[in-house]
Design a protein around this motif. Structure first.
Motif, PDB file in Angstrom:
ATOM      1  N   ILE A  51     -18.233 -81.766 -49.256  1.00 40.77           N
ATOM      2  CA  ILE A  51     -19.545 -80.469 -48.766  1.00 40.77           C
ATOM      3  C   ILE A  51     -20.244 -80.127 -50.382  1.00 40.77           C
ATOM      4  O   ILE A  51     -19.595 -79.738 -51.125  1.00 40.77           O
ATOM      5  CB  ILE A  51     -19.066 -79.526 -47.883  1.00 40.77           C
ATOM      6  CG1 ILE A  51     -20.350 -78.624 -47.193  1.00 40.77           C
ATOM      7  CG2 ILE A  51     -18.195 -78.639 -48.938  1.00 40.77           C
ATOM      8  CD1 ILE A  51     -19.794 -77.626 -46.379  1.00 40.77           C
ATOM      9  N   LEU A  52     -21.657 -79.645 -50.836  1.00 40.79           N
ATOM     10  CA  LEU A  52     -22.495 -79.294 -51.610  1.00 40.79           C
ATOM     11  C   LEU A  52     -23.486 -78.885 -51.601  1.00 40.79           C
ATOM     12  O   LEU A  52     -24.271 -78.652 -50.107  1.00 40.79           O
ATOM     13  CB  LEU A  52     -22.811 -80.954 -52.073  1.00 40.79           C
ATOM     14  CG  LEU A  52     -23.841 -81.358 -53.379  1.00 40.79           C
ATOM     15  CD1 LEU A  52     -23.403 -82.337 -54.202  1.00 40.79           C
ATOM     16  CD2 LEU A  52     -24.684 -81.330 -53.233  1.00 40.79           C
ATOM     17  N   SER A  53     -23.704 -78.012 -52.271  1.00 41.04           N
ATOM     18  CA  SER A  53     -24.644 -76.668 -52.229  1.00 41.04           C
ATOM     19  C   SER A  53     -25.520 -76.929 -54.202  1.00 41.04           C
ATOM     20  O   SER A  53     -24.553 -77.541 -54.900  1.00 41.04           O
ATOM     21  CB  SER A  53     -24.280 -75.714 -52.530  1.00 41.04           C
ATOM     22  OG  SER A  53     -22.946 -75.025 -53.662  1.00 41.04           O
ATOM     23  N   SER A  54     -26.986 -76.973 -53.966  1.00 37.72           N
ATOM     24  CA  SER A  54     -27.589 -77.083 -55.421  1.00 37.72           C
ATOM     25  C   SER A  54     -28.214 -76.439 -55.735  1.00 37.72           C
ATOM     26  O   SER A  54     -29.320 -75.860 -54.382  1.00 37.72           O
ATOM     27  CB  SER A  54     -27.853 -78.576 -55.318  1.00 37.72           C
ATOM     28  OG  SER A  54     -28.937 -79.323 -55.706  1.00 37.72           O
ATOM     29  N   VAL A  55     -28.461 -75.569 -56.868  1.00 35.39           N
ATOM     30  CA  VAL A  55     -30.025 -74.757 -57.672  1.00 35.39           C
ATOM     31  C   VAL A  55     -30.378 -75.591 -58.272  1.00 35.39           C
ATOM     32  O   VAL A  55     -31.222 -74.995 -59.087  1.00 35.39           O
ATOM     33  CB  VAL A  55     -29.566 -73.277 -58.046  1.00 35.39           C
ATOM     34  CG1 VAL A  55     -28.162 -72.623 -56.697  1.00 35.39           C
ATOM     35  CG2 VAL A  55     -28.288 -73.774 -59.178  1.00 35.39           C
ATOM     36  N   ASP A  76     -28.656 -76.239 -46.480  1.00 34.52           N
ATOM     37  CA  ASP A  76     -29.252 -76.009 -46.917  1.00 34.52           C
ATOM     38  C   ASP A  76     -30.217 -75.455 -46.200  1.00 34.52           C
ATOM     39  O   ASP A  76     -29.253 -74.001 -45.447  1.00 34.52           O
ATOM     40  CB  ASP A  76     -30.592 -76.983 -46.806  1.00 34.52           C
ATOM     41  CG  ASP A  76     -30.445 -77.892 -45.310  1.00 34.52           C
ATOM     42  OD1 ASP A  76     -30.091 -76.961 -44.646  1.00 34.52           O
ATOM     43  OD2 ASP A  76     -30.866 -78.498 -44.931  1.00 34.52           O
ATOM     44  N   HIS A  77     -31.072 -74.691 -46.231  1.00 30.84           N
ATOM     45  CA  HIS A  77     -31.494 -72.665 -45.548  1.00 30.84           C
ATOM     46  C   HIS A  77     -31.639 -73.589 -43.739  1.00 30.84           C
ATOM     47  O   HIS A  77     -31.446 -72.412 -42.893  1.00 30.84           O
ATOM     48  CB  HIS A  77     -33.088 -73.139 -45.213  1.00 30.84           C
ATOM     49  CG  HIS A  77     -33.322 -72.092 -46.813  1.00 30.84           C
ATOM     50  ND1 HIS A  77     -33.473 -72.992 -47.916  1.00 30.84           N
ATOM     51  CD2 HIS A  77     -33.352 -70.530 -47.465  1.00 30.84           C
ATOM     52  CE1 HIS A  77     -33.649 -72.559 -48.862  1.00 30.84           C
ATOM     53  NE2 HIS A  77     -33.235 -70.665 -49.214  1.00 30.84           N
ATOM     54  N   GLY A  94     -32.216 -68.538 -52.717  1.00 31.77           N
ATOM     55  CA  GLY A  94     -31.354 -69.788 -52.824  1.00 31.77           C
ATOM     56  C   GLY A  94     -29.730 -69.655 -52.261  1.00 31.77           C
ATOM     57  O   GLY A  94     -29.252 -69.055 -51.833  1.00 31.77           O
ATOM     58  N   VAL A  95     -29.956 -71.378 -52.486  1.00 31.54           N
ATOM     59  CA  VAL A  95     -28.480 -71.661 -51.518  1.00 31.54           C
ATOM     60  C   VAL A  95     -27.342 -71.602 -51.898  1.00 31.54           C
ATOM     61  O   VAL A  95     -26.198 -70.902 -51.073  1.00 31.54           O
ATOM     62  CB  VAL A  95     -28.645 -73.428 -50.980  1.00 31.54           C
ATOM     63  CG1 VAL A  95     -27.678 -73.938 -50.283  1.00 31.54           C
ATOM     64  CG2 VAL A  95     -30.465 -73.678 -50.831  1.00 31.54           C
TER      65      VAL A  95
END
Length: 244
Positions: A51-55, A76-77, A94-95
């Protein structure tokens, strides 16, 4: 096992979880992605999902690399979060801030929560006891303050965070340290005071790269956890499985 990945502005952070237990954490530069990902999966062959989140940038490239080893869920949103988003511009939120807010809801139920993420910038994210995300604030991070004073003046030197011995700087360097560090701490304490005045039983969570540096200097009672975003990703994954 689950691999959680946070693509930040400057570095990539990842952690291997077995249910709620963090087994190992990794921090690496984006140009090391291919080598580091391969090593992680070699060391932890039981990783079944990511599972990944990114800025940051290079998200597609990194996701593509991860998919060679396991299925990847990208936050994502459109993801199902455990709060009602009251932000007036939800598409611009921001996510990473949404993940932190979700982590606060899941880890500290039925409370007013303020999450402070002290990284490149410091973000303040507030979720009330009814699980309404109301927003917060964004301001320059600690190193950014040092960088700005150096880059936008003619003679001030570039320094790095250091604990000032007193609030009265008796040299240029000590004055810079006093202004950057003490100013940062006073800002945070001021925000906490405002939230505490309006919302009873406030739980404050401090995370990010500067969390440990700041925790020793803040007078308020807080939960300092530099791994909170990675733990929040793990909790979000468990939440998703339970609610699918």
């Amino acid at each position: 096992m689950l691999l959680t990945v946070d693509i930040g502005n400057t570095k990539i952070k990842a952690a291997v979880f077995e249910v709620n237990a963090l087994k190992e954490k990794f921090v690496f530069e984006k140009n090391e992605t291919e080598k580091k990902i391969k090593k992680i999966f070699e060391q932890h062959e039981k990783i079944a999902s990511v599972i990944l989140s990114s800025v940051g940038n290079r998200e597609k490239e990194i996701v593509s690399e991860l998919k060679k080893y396991a299925p990847v869920t990208v936050i994502d949103h459109e993801f199902s979060f455990p709060f009602i988003n009251k932000y007036t511009t939800p598409a611009t939120l921001g996510v990473d801030r949404m993940v932190l807010a979700a982590g606060a809801v899941l880890q500290f139920p039925d409370q007013n929560r303020l999450v402070l993420d002290a990284g490149t910038c410091i973000t303040y994210d507030f979720v009330d006891r009814n699980n309404h995300y109301l927003g917060g604030a964004i301001s320059p991070g600690l190193q950014m303050r040092y960088d700005a004073m150096h880059n936008f003046t003619a003679k001030l030197p570039l320094l790095y965070p250091e604990t000032p011995s007193t609030y009265i700087g008796d040299s240029t360097n000590s004055s810079l340290h006093s202004g950057a560090v003490n100013g940062f701490v006073y800002e945070i304490e001021g925000f906490i005071k405002e939230y505490s005045r309006d919302y009873e039983d406030l739980t404050v969570i401090l995370t990010g790269g500067d969390a440990e540096f700041l925790a020793k200097r803040l007078k308020n009672t807080i939960f300092a956890n530099s791994n909170f975003l990675l733990e929040s990703l793990n909790n979000l994954y468990i939440y998703k499985i339970k609610n699918d």
